[in-house]
Design a protein around this motif. Structure first.
Motif, PDB file in Angstrom:
ATOM      1  N   GLY A  16     -35.799 -36.221 -23.281  1.00 39.72           N
ATOM      2  CA  GLY A  16     -36.938 -36.905 -22.669  1.00 39.72           C
ATOM      3  C   GLY A  16     -36.894 -38.408 -22.706  1.00 39.72           C
ATOM      4  N   ALA A  17     -35.699 -38.986 -22.853  1.00 40.29           N
ATOM      5  CA  ALA A  17     -35.584 -40.447 -22.902  1.00 40.29           C
ATOM      6  C   ALA A  17     -34.295 -40.894 -22.223  1.00 40.29           C
ATOM      7  N   PHE A  18     -34.274 -42.176 -21.808  1.00 39.56           N
ATOM      8  CA  PHE A  18     -33.061 -42.791 -21.289  1.00 39.56           C
ATOM      9  C   PHE A  18     -32.286 -43.389 -22.464  1.00 39.56           C
ATOM     10  N   TRP A  19     -30.970 -43.135 -22.488  1.00 42.01           N
ATOM     11  CA  TRP A  19     -30.115 -43.644 -23.561  1.00 42.01           C
ATOM     12  C   TRP A  19     -28.919 -44.382 -22.964  1.00 42.01           C
ATOM     13  N   HIS A  20     -28.523 -45.470 -23.631  1.00 37.56           N
ATOM     14  CA  HIS A  20     -27.314 -46.202 -23.275  1.00 37.56           C
ATOM     15  C   HIS A  20     -26.237 -45.864 -24.293  1.00 37.56           C
ATOM     16  N   VAL A  21     -25.039 -45.535 -23.815  1.00 41.06           N
ATOM     17  CA  VAL A  21     -23.942 -45.137 -24.697  1.00 41.06           C
ATOM     18  C   VAL A  21     -22.830 -46.182 -24.611  1.00 41.06           C
ATOM     19  N   ARG A  22     -22.406 -46.659 -25.786  1.00 37.49           N
ATOM     20  CA  ARG A  22     -21.342 -47.656 -25.837  1.00 37.49           C
ATOM     21  C   ARG A  22     -20.271 -47.207 -26.826  1.00 37.49           C
ATOM     22  N   ALA A  23     -19.017 -47.349 -26.404  1.00 34.98           N
ATOM     23  CA  ALA A  23     -17.902 -46.957 -27.270  1.00 34.98           C
ATOM     24  C   ALA A  23     -17.639 -48.038 -28.310  1.00 34.98           C
ATOM     25  N   GLU A  24     -17.550 -47.633 -29.566  1.00 31.66           N
ATOM     26  CA  GLU A  24     -17.181 -48.533 -30.657  1.00 31.66           C
ATOM     27  C   GLU A  24     -16.029 -47.873 -31.403  1.00 31.66           C
ATOM     28  N   GLY A  25     -14.820 -48.145 -30.962  1.00 35.10           N
ATOM     29  CA  GLY A  25     -13.657 -47.471 -31.502  1.00 35.10           C
ATOM     30  C   GLY A  25     -13.649 -46.019 -31.055  1.00 35.10           C
ATOM     31  N   THR A  26     -13.556 -45.114 -32.007  1.00 40.30           N
ATOM     32  CA  THR A  26     -13.572 -43.685 -31.675  1.00 40.30           C
ATOM     33  C   THR A  26     -14.981 -43.109 -31.693  1.00 40.30           C
ATOM     34  N   LYS A  27     -15.950 -43.951 -32.029  1.00 43.48           N
ATOM     35  CA  LYS A  27     -17.333 -43.477 -32.102  1.00 43.48           C
ATOM     36  C   LYS A  27     -18.108 -43.882 -30.855  1.00 43.48           C
ATOM     37  N   ARG A  28     -19.245 -43.250 -30.669  1.00 41.16           N
ATOM     38  CA  ARG A  28     -20.146 -43.567 -29.573  1.00 41.16           C
ATOM     39  C   ARG A  28     -21.489 -44.011 -30.139  1.00 41.16           C
ATOM     40  N   LYS A  29     -21.960 -45.179 -29.722  1.00 36.90           N
ATOM     41  CA  LYS A  29     -23.250 -45.676 -30.186  1.00 36.90           C
ATOM     42  C   LYS A  29     -24.305 -45.407 -29.126  1.00 36.90           C
ATOM     43  N   TRP A  30     -25.319 -44.628 -29.473  1.00 35.40           N
ATOM     44  CA  TRP A  30     -26.414 -44.295 -28.549  1.00 35.40           C
ATOM     45  C   TRP A  30     -27.604 -45.200 -28.847  1.00 35.40           C
TER      46      TRP A  30
END
Length: 341
Positions: A16-30
């Motif tokens: 129920g929300a908009f999220w921005h996803v950014r790659a930080e190495g092998t991880k994903r930051k939401w």
């Protein structure tokens, strides 16, 4: 629910929300942007704020984010949606620019992609001009250096589409009945909206914001949104038998929302996109091409002009000049006149 294709890169809907996803190495930051119910304009503003956090104050992406917050947020929801999309495209095109670096040739190069669409070209030109004005206001450009001022707008062909009475009836049938021949849930209310647009000659945005308190014994009072910041003129549409019958039909609908006239079955007011979607479905079922909801306003003013003259059409359209009204009037047949002698 918005489709993935409606969203910018790296933005998703989840829980129920908009999220921005950014790659930080092998991880994903939401990063949560906003609730999905807040709509695309709020999402684009939050996205602009997020992306501009590490940018210079006068970078174009940062400038756009600030403009959306300071200026765009004061616009109507429909306009905010258009603003959000246009500024997103502009932000991508001028991602490496600072506001002071934008010159006329840069704008010309950006607008080349829209040369086959004059109205779209002019819309982006107008938005860039506004952003450069805002840059001057913020002190990022010298006064009087707006690079868009010297660029010409593209000529657009006047729209000549006139909806005939027969077509209007077919459109209503297409809206009210599905392919299976059964009445659609939204059909009766959207048909009333179409009828109100024709009988009053008002814009869709003003009809959808119409409240029961604006309906009185003398008629229906409208405060057109486009005149609020200019003439501030109001329009009172007097009663006719057909208009009275229409309002009686609207009163027969049972809704929990006692404020707005045009509501869905759950009592929530219709949004512009929802009403236009229903309109387009009706057009498809009726087999009528090249027709827009705003053509109903043109039909109304054209019919009033033919029956009662241009002055009455001007009053209905809340236009300050007859030249504005003339842009809406469609000549169904050749204008007749006599020879000089």
């Amino acid at each position: 629910m918005k489709k993935r294709s409606d969203l910018p890169k790296r933005v998703f809907i989840k829980n129920g929300a908009f999220w921005h996803v950014r790659a930080e190495g092998t991880k994903r930051k939401w990063t949560r942007l906003c609730a999905a119910r807040d709509g695309l304009p709020a999402m684009y503003r939050a996205l602009a704020d997020l992306e501009s956090q590490d940018l210079l104050d006068d970078s174009m992406p940062k400038l756009i984010g600030d403009w959306l917050r300071d200026v765009g947020s004061t616009h109507s929801k429909k306009t905010q949606a258009n603003d959000a999309y246009q500024t997103r495209v502009i932000g991508e095109g001028f991602a490496e620019f600072r506001a002071s670096q934008v010159r006329a040739p840069h704008v010309v190069e950006f607008l080349k992609d829209f040369r086959d669409k004059p109205r779209t070209h002019n819309a982006y030109r107008s938005m860039l001009r506004e952003l450069m004005r805002y840059a001057e206001e913020r002190g990022f450009r010298e006064p009087g250096t707006n690079p868009v001022d010297s660029l010409r707008t593209m000529t657009t062909k006047a729209r000549r589409r006139y909806i005939t009475d027969s077509e209007l009836r077919r459109i209503k049938v297409g809206i009210c009945y599905g392919k299976d021949g059964k009445r659609t849930p939204s059909g009766p209310m959207i048909c009333c909206l179409v009828e109100m647009a024709y009988l009053t000659g008002q814009r869709a945005s003003d009809l959808l914001s119409m409240e029961w308190s604006e309906i009185g014994k003398d008629g229906i009072r409208f405060q057109p949104g486009k005149t609020l910041a200019s003439t501030g003129v109001e329009v009172l549409i007097g009663w006719t038998p057909r208009l009275e019958r229409l309002v009686a039909r609207l009163k027969a609908f049972k809704h929990s929302n006692v404020r707005y006239v045009f509501c869905k079955q759950d009592g929530q007011r219709y949004t512009y996109s929802g009403a236009v979607t229903a309109w387009k479905r009706g057009l498809k079922r009726a087999g009528i091409p090249d027709t827009q909801f705003r053509d109903l306003r043109a039909k109304a003013l054209t019919d009033v002009d033919a029956k009662r003259g241009i002055m009455d059409a001007q009053r209905m359209g809340a236009h300050s000049t007859q030249a504005q009204t003339a842009e809406y009037v469609r000549h169904k047949t050749a204008i007749k006149t006599k020879a000089t002698k």
